[in-house]
Design a protein around this motif. Structure first.
Motif, mmCIF file in Angstrom:
data_model
loop_
_atom_site.group_PDB
_atom_site.id
_atom_site.type_symbol
_atom_site.label_atom_id
_atom_site.label_comp_id
_atom_site.label_asym_id
_atom_site.label_seq_id
_atom_site.Cartn_x
_atom_site.Cartn_y
_atom_site.Cartn_z
ATOM 1 N N PRO A 81 -32.268 -31.242 -29.456
ATOM 2 C CA PRO A 81 -31.728 -31.430 -30.806
ATOM 3 C C PRO A 81 -31.723 -32.885 -31.273
ATOM 4 O O PRO A 81 -32.087 -33.181 -32.403
ATOM 5 C CB PRO A 81 -30.307 -30.870 -30.685
ATOM 6 C CG PRO A 81 -30.401 -29.830 -29.618
ATOM 7 C CD PRO A 81 -31.392 -30.384 -28.621
ATOM 8 N N TYR A 259 -22.372 -29.849 -20.478
ATOM 9 C CA TYR A 259 -22.847 -29.985 -21.853
ATOM 10 C C TYR A 259 -22.713 -31.421 -22.335
ATOM 11 O O TYR A 259 -22.012 -32.235 -21.743
ATOM 12 C CB TYR A 259 -22.016 -29.114 -22.804
ATOM 13 C CG TYR A 259 -22.045 -27.637 -22.524
ATOM 14 C CD1 TYR A 259 -23.199 -26.891 -22.759
ATOM 15 C CD2 TYR A 259 -20.907 -26.971 -22.058
ATOM 16 C CE1 TYR A 259 -23.221 -25.519 -22.524
ATOM 17 C CE2 TYR A 259 -20.919 -25.611 -21.820
ATOM 18 C CZ TYR A 259 -22.078 -24.887 -22.055
ATOM 19 O OH TYR A 259 -22.087 -23.538 -21.823
ATOM 20 N N HIS A 261 -22.087 -33.041 -26.515
ATOM 21 C CA HIS A 261 -21.739 -32.587 -27.866
ATOM 22 C C HIS A 261 -22.599 -33.350 -28.860
ATOM 23 O O HIS A 261 -22.563 -34.584 -28.902
ATOM 24 C CB HIS A 261 -20.252 -32.833 -28.128
ATOM 25 C CG HIS A 261 -19.639 -31.837 -29.055
ATOM 26 N ND1 HIS A 261 -18.392 -31.982 -29.611
ATOM 27 C CD2 HIS A 261 -20.107 -30.651 -29.540
ATOM 28 C CE1 HIS A 261 -18.103 -30.937 -30.374
ATOM 29 N NE2 HIS A 261 -19.126 -30.118 -30.354
ATOM 30 N N GLN A 262 -23.378 -32.603 -29.678
ATOM 31 C CA GLN A 262 -24.271 -33.232 -30.642
ATOM 32 C C GLN A 262 -24.289 -32.426 -31.935
ATOM 33 O O GLN A 262 -23.919 -31.251 -31.966
ATOM 34 C CB GLN A 262 -25.702 -33.321 -30.085
ATOM 35 C CG GLN A 262 -25.875 -34.290 -28.948
ATOM 36 C CD GLN A 262 -27.337 -34.510 -28.612
ATOM 37 O OE1 GLN A 262 -28.227 -33.887 -29.188
ATOM 38 N NE2 GLN A 262 -27.599 -35.395 -27.672
ATOM 39 N N TRP A 263 -24.787 -33.086 -32.990
ATOM 40 C CA TRP A 263 -25.033 -32.396 -34.244
ATOM 41 C C TRP A 263 -26.378 -31.695 -34.175
ATOM 42 O O TRP A 263 -27.382 -32.295 -33.804
ATOM 43 C CB TRP A 263 -25.051 -33.389 -35.410
ATOM 44 C CG TRP A 263 -23.728 -34.007 -35.733
ATOM 45 C CD1 TRP A 263 -23.333 -35.280 -35.453
ATOM 46 C CD2 TRP A 263 -22.630 -33.380 -36.401
ATOM 47 N NE1 TRP A 263 -22.051 -35.497 -35.893
ATOM 48 C CE2 TRP A 263 -21.592 -34.335 -36.486
ATOM 49 C CE3 TRP A 263 -22.412 -32.106 -36.924
ATOM 50 C CZ2 TRP A 263 -20.369 -34.065 -37.081
ATOM 51 C CZ3 TRP A 263 -21.190 -31.833 -37.518
ATOM 52 C CH2 TRP A 263 -20.190 -32.802 -37.599
ATOM 53 N N VAL A 264 -26.423 -30.425 -34.526
ATOM 54 C CA VAL A 264 -27.672 -29.666 -34.619
ATOM 55 C C VAL A 264 -27.691 -29.004 -35.991
ATOM 56 O O VAL A 264 -26.899 -28.099 -36.269
ATOM 57 C CB VAL A 264 -27.782 -28.603 -33.507
ATOM 58 C CG1 VAL A 264 -29.079 -27.813 -33.663
ATOM 59 C CG2 VAL A 264 -27.721 -29.255 -32.135
ATOM 60 N N GLU A 265 -28.583 -29.514 -36.845
ATOM 61 C CA GLU A 265 -28.704 -29.010 -38.213
ATOM 62 C C GLU A 265 -27.342 -28.961 -38.923
ATOM 63 O O GLU A 265 -26.972 -27.967 -39.554
ATOM 64 C CB GLU A 265 -29.363 -27.625 -38.222
ATOM 65 C CG GLU A 265 -30.791 -27.657 -37.692
ATOM 66 C CD GLU A 265 -31.472 -26.300 -37.774
ATOM 67 O OE1 GLU A 265 -30.818 -25.338 -38.212
ATOM 68 O OE2 GLU A 265 -32.652 -26.222 -37.416
ATOM 69 N N GLN A 267 -24.355 -28.902 -37.678
ATOM 70 C CA GLN A 267 -23.270 -28.197 -37.001
ATOM 71 C C GLN A 267 -22.964 -28.865 -35.661
ATOM 72 O O GLN A 267 -23.881 -29.237 -34.923
ATOM 73 C CB GLN A 267 -23.639 -26.724 -36.767
ATOM 74 C CG GLN A 267 -23.930 -25.941 -38.035
ATOM 75 C CD GLN A 267 -22.707 -25.776 -38.922
ATOM 76 O OE1 GLN A 267 -21.591 -25.570 -38.423
ATOM 77 N NE2 GLN A 267 -22.903 -25.869 -40.231
ATOM 78 N N ARG A 268 -21.672 -28.987 -35.338
ATOM 79 C CA ARG A 268 -21.306 -29.467 -33.997
ATOM 80 C C ARG A 268 -21.738 -28.420 -32.974
ATOM 81 O O ARG A 268 -21.360 -27.254 -33.080
ATOM 82 C CB ARG A 268 -19.798 -29.689 -33.891
ATOM 83 C CG ARG A 268 -19.257 -30.848 -34.719
ATOM 84 C CD ARG A 268 -17.801 -31.061 -34.387
ATOM 85 N NE ARG A 268 -17.192 -32.112 -35.189
ATOM 86 C CZ ARG A 268 -16.514 -31.915 -36.300
ATOM 87 N NH1 ARG A 268 -16.350 -30.673 -36.759
ATOM 88 N NH2 ARG A 268 -15.980 -32.924 -36.964
ATOM 89 N N THR A 269 -22.512 -28.854 -31.979
ATOM 90 C CA THR A 269 -23.090 -27.901 -31.034
ATOM 91 C C THR A 269 -23.043 -28.460 -29.620
ATOM 92 O O THR A 269 -23.344 -29.635 -29.393
ATOM 93 C CB THR A 269 -24.558 -27.598 -31.401
ATOM 94 O OG1 THR A 269 -24.627 -27.198 -32.772
ATOM 95 C CG2 THR A 269 -25.130 -26.492 -30.519
ATOM 96 N N LEU A 270 -22.667 -27.615 -28.666
ATOM 97 C CA LEU A 270 -22.757 -27.971 -27.250
ATOM 98 C C LEU A 270 -24.175 -27.712 -26.779
ATOM 99 O O LEU A 270 -24.664 -26.585 -26.853
ATOM 100 C CB LEU A 270 -21.759 -27.155 -26.429
ATOM 101 C CG LEU A 270 -20.282 -27.520 -26.603
ATOM 102 C CD1 LEU A 270 -19.385 -26.463 -25.970
ATOM 103 C CD2 LEU A 270 -19.994 -28.896 -25.993
ATOM 104 N N VAL A 271 -24.849 -28.766 -26.327
ATOM 105 C CA VAL A 271 -26.225 -28.644 -25.866
ATOM 106 C C VAL A 271 -26.304 -29.122 -24.422
ATOM 107 O O VAL A 271 -25.372 -29.731 -23.898
ATOM 108 C CB VAL A 271 -27.185 -29.453 -26.758
ATOM 109 C CG1 VAL A 271 -27.135 -28.953 -28.194
ATOM 110 C CG2 VAL A 271 -26.869 -30.950 -26.711
#
Length: 445
Positions: A81, A259, A261-265, A267-271
């Protein structure tokens, strides 16, 4: 054989492209603008050679415009992401505006070198960072390499790889770092307590004693934090890994880096963590106790909460947290009153990421196994060493012991510790009386 003809004072060559039209006739390609027949014939013979040997580049493919190719290339990439956002921004702002109207096959090495020189000049003027320029050139270089090897739009890449010994020598600039000292960390942690309460105090020590990356810290949840993990791990409930983890890490407290924590499109998302570096980090007893106290003081899913009680992702972390911790701040009054915070001069203009670097220094200084050190840092060993390497419980235990020794040697009995936050279970508050008494007798700032 290629066919030669004259058109308007210039010579044109025509050759078979190795394909057939729908009506069954051979499909030919042409090239114009030659001054004499010999040059045109040689060009046509070269193209026919490429057709026979399967290396020919179709003219229609080489004429693909960059404004189309760069996005076709981007959509074909399998990226994380954060890389997706970075690549997209670079293509939008730097590559398509400059190269969009050019055909992929027409870009020359001279044009690329001029563009690279202009980008570096912009960095020297302070308009962009040198790191950003490297990222731009990296993306464009990958794009051009793929146009040759994967998509056959060119014969060679215009990106000329620099060879050692050619051109002006430029020494690699290394960041000026000092050895990580416990006294410096303690001052950071004290400042963090003033800025951010017990969460800030624990955050600094966790960063320094685990070497977690910042976004891994932001994504750390209570179910993956000592003392809850591995018993509370939601991922391994029906997995064979759960039993050995329970056995290994109940005797040797640890947290799990699962994980970031990042922005994906938007949205806050666990990647997944960087480089798929999932790992278990043993923690020294003092840090295990800190985590107990911190988790008992709130019921959030996030181990390290923001001032508002939510996730750190989305906050202005550097400005609101790290800079006051590092550089100090003036006293405040009113709703957000706090005492004046002194600067930690050793960390002036330094990144919080250097706490991770300092942890690696400690592990090397204490003589730990290379395989255990690299595994803890989230790196992979290459070659035969990586194939045969394995981190044993003994290696992890020795890391925890040396980290605890470092803490105890510095802290002694007279160093400041913060008061234990509330609410706390009665039995837990009895486990850390030293922190209560030390915090009650001293003021921060």
């Amino acid at each position: 054989m290629p066919y030669i003809e004259w058109r308007g004072g210039k010579c044109r060559v025509k050759w078979w492209a190795g394909e057939y039209l729908p009506n069954g006739r051979k499909k030919y390609e042409t090239e114009s603008g030659f001054e004499d027949e010999d040059a045109a014939r040689d060009y046509g013979l070269d193209r026919e050679y490429e057709v026979r040997h399967g290396t020919a580049i179709k003219q229609r493919d080489s004429k693909t415009l960059m404004k189309s190719y760069c996005w076709d290339w981007f959509n074909a990439q399998d990226l994380r992401p954060s890389s997706t956002q970075s690549y997209k921004a670079i293509i939008n702002k730097r590559i398509e505006p400059y190269w969009g109207s050019r055909a992929v096959g027409d870009i020359t090495a001279f044009e690329y070198e001029a563009w690279k020189k202009a980008l570096r000049a912009a960095a020297e003027r302070g308009e962009v960072s040198a790191r950003y320029v490297r990222e731009i050139l990296m993306v464009f270089g990958a794009m051009m390499d793929d146009s040759v090897t994967r998509y056959q739009l060119r014969m060679t890449s215009p990106v000329v790889r620099e060879k050692r010994g050619r051109g002006k020598y430029e020494k690699k600039v290394r960041e000026n770092k000092r050895p990580q000292e416990m006294a410096t960390l303690h001052r950071l942690a004290v400042n963090a307590y003033e800025v951010w309460g017990y969460t800030g105090w624990t955050y600094i020590w966790t960063a320094a004693f685990t070497a977690m990356r910042p976004k891994e810290m932001w994504g750390l949840q209570r179910c993956f934090t000592s003392p809850n993990w591995p018993a509370s791990d939601p991922l391994d409930a029906d997995d064979d890994k759960r039993e050995p983890d329970l056995d290994r890490y109940t005797r040797m407290p640890a947290l799990r880096v699962q994980y970031q924590h990042q922005w994906v499109e938007g949205q806050r998302t666990l990647v997944d963590p960087k480089y798929d570096s999932w790992r278990t980090l043993v923690v020294p007893p003092f840090l295990h106790e800190m985590h107990k106290v911190l988790l008992a003081s709130h019921d959030s899913q996030w181990t390290f909460r923001s001032h508002s009680g939510g996730p750190l992702l989305g906050t202005s972390f550097e400005k609101a947290y790290w800079w006051p911790i590092r550089d100090g701040s003036l006293a405040r009054e009113g709703r957000y009153a706090r005492a004046e915070i002194p600067a930690v001069t050793e960390m002036a203009k330094k990144r919080i990421y250097l706490l991770r670097h300092g942890h690696k220094e400690w592990l090397d200084e204490d003589g730990h196994s290379r395989v255990a050190v690299e595994a803890r840092m989230g790196h992979e060993l290459g070659g035969v060493e990586g194939v045969y390497a394995n981190v044993t419980p003994g290696m992890e235990l020795r890391i925890a012991e040396t980290l605890q020794e470092r803490w105890e040697k510095f802290m002694g009995e007279n160093m400041w510790l913060p008061p234990v936050p509330s609410p706390l279970p009665v039995d837990l508050s009895l486990r850390v009386p030293a922190q209560v008494s030390a915090g009650a007798s001293l003021e921060v700032g």
